[in-house]
Design an enzyme around this catalytic site. Structure first.
Site, PDB file in Angstrom:
ATOM      1  N   SER A 151     -29.028 -80.014 -80.624  1.00  0.00           N
ATOM      2  CA  SER A 151     -30.128 -79.757 -79.833  1.00  0.00           C
ATOM      3  C   SER A 151     -31.262 -80.697 -80.319  1.00  0.00           C
ATOM      4  O   SER A 151     -31.254 -81.062 -81.675  1.00  0.00           O
ATOM      5  CB  SER A 151     -30.384 -78.546 -79.556  1.00  0.00           C
ATOM      6  N   TYR A 164     -33.303 -70.206 -84.170  1.00  0.00           N
ATOM      7  CA  TYR A 164     -32.378 -71.014 -83.130  1.00  0.00           C
ATOM      8  C   TYR A 164     -32.503 -72.363 -83.626  1.00  0.00           C
ATOM      9  O   TYR A 164     -31.200 -72.873 -83.905  1.00  0.00           O
ATOM     10  CB  TYR A 164     -32.582 -70.868 -81.661  1.00  0.00           C
TER      11      TYR A 164
END
Ligand SMILES: NC(=O)c1ccc[n+]([C@@H]2O[C@H](COP(=O)([O-])OP(=O)(O)OC[C@H]3O[C@@H](n4cnc5c(N)ncnc54)[C@H](OP(=O)(O)O)[C@@H]3O)[C@@H](O)[C@H]2O)c1
Length: 269
Positions: A151, A164
């Site tokens: 990401s 995360y």
């Protein structure tokens, strides 16, 4: 976005005949499975939602006349991972796409530690176990491809989604290292690092994305990048976000992400 015929041929020749896609029941994984089915791959599709996988498999078999097998498993559990590797043991898998994953958001000190541990198991531990398994298998057959979902949050700390982001930093770093280790053995490794994408992710992570890409717009660019570098930033929005901050020092990116994620979670400080 579709792949050209020559690109479909390249993928099938280098990574066929079977591909395994985790997280195939929705979002990015589903769209990658769509592209691979259209390129002629036989597929093993995996996630927890058996019904969604079954209807997808029916669709692929009817539309593309390929062989699609469904394996429903919870990959945050060791037994789920082991059941998957056992399930594919006798198949000539040449491509592994690991899109199963999710995020959490909010202040770390207020987080439910069980949920964070579950996310760590899925995002990192299953990545370790499955990537290790397929690295060995593909190195033995001297051909293969591995696609991991990182990401844009992987490249700096992210207040309000600190854990995360840390799981994605793990994925990013692993993929970059393995890209060099496995290349001489005929195995291509790719980290796909998208920006915001409309999928089941936002609801599960409890983030509100003001602008986001569609998963179908990034699936083909991800597959096109396999074998051509260690990391892809798929989609125009991703590139704008990443290259717009390219020269910003890491400490300043953390502050920018703090503001962005604070707005997205509406939890701020
Ligand atoms: N959406 C974004 O903005 C974005 C941006 C960058 C990176 N990513 C990453 O991209 C990946 C795919 O996310 P997405 O956006 O496509 O989200 P999504 O639509 O929620 O898809 C996640 C997939 O993972 C599967 N999954 C979740 N928990 C699982 C478990 N315990 N065991 C097995 N499968 C599980 C889900 O299926 P079941 O519920 O059926 O199990 C689903 O197929 C994730 O790793 C995410 O971190 C997303």
């Amino acid at each position: 976005m579709r792949l050209s015929e020559s690109e479909r041929d390249r993928l099938f020749t280098r990574y066929g005949p079977w591909a395994i896609v985790t997280g195939a029941s929705s979002g990015i994984g589903k769209c990658i499975a769509d592209v691979l089915a259209a390129a002629g791959f036989n597929l093993v599709i995996c996630a927890r939602n058996q019904q969604a996988l079954d209807s997808l498999a029916d669709h692929y078999r009817e539309t593309y006349r390929n062989d699609t097998l469904v394996h429903a498993a919870d990959l945050s559990l060791m037994e789920g991972v082991l059941s998957l590797t056992a399930f594919v043991r006798d198949l000539d898998i040449g491509l592994f796409v690991h899109a199963a994953g999710y995020g959490t958001s909010g202040l770390f000190r207020n987080a439910d530690i069980n949920l964070e541990q579950n996310m760590l198991q899925l995002n990192c531990m299953s990545t370790l176990q499955l990537t290790h398994h397929f690295s060995r298998t593909f190195a033995d057959r001297k051909r293969g491809g591995i696609v991991l979902l990182s990401s844009i949050v992987a490249f700096q700390g992210v207040p309000n989604a600190a854990h995360y982001a840390a799981t994605k930093a793990y994925v990013q770093s692993l993929a970059e290292g393995l890209f060099r280790e496995l290349k001489p053995l005929g195995v291509d490794v790719l980290s796909a690092a998208p920006g915001p994408v409309e999928s089941g992710f936002g609801q599960r992570a409890r983030v509100h994305m003001r602008s986001a890409m569609k998963p179908e717009d990034i699936a083909a660019p991800i597959l096109r990048a396999l074998g051509r570098g260690s990391t892809v930033f798929p989609g125009r929005l991703t590139k704008t976000l990443v290259f717009g901050l390219w020269t910003v020092p890491r400490w300043a990116k953390v502050r920018i992400m703090e503001k962005v994620m604070g707005d997205m979670t509406r939890q701020g400080k």
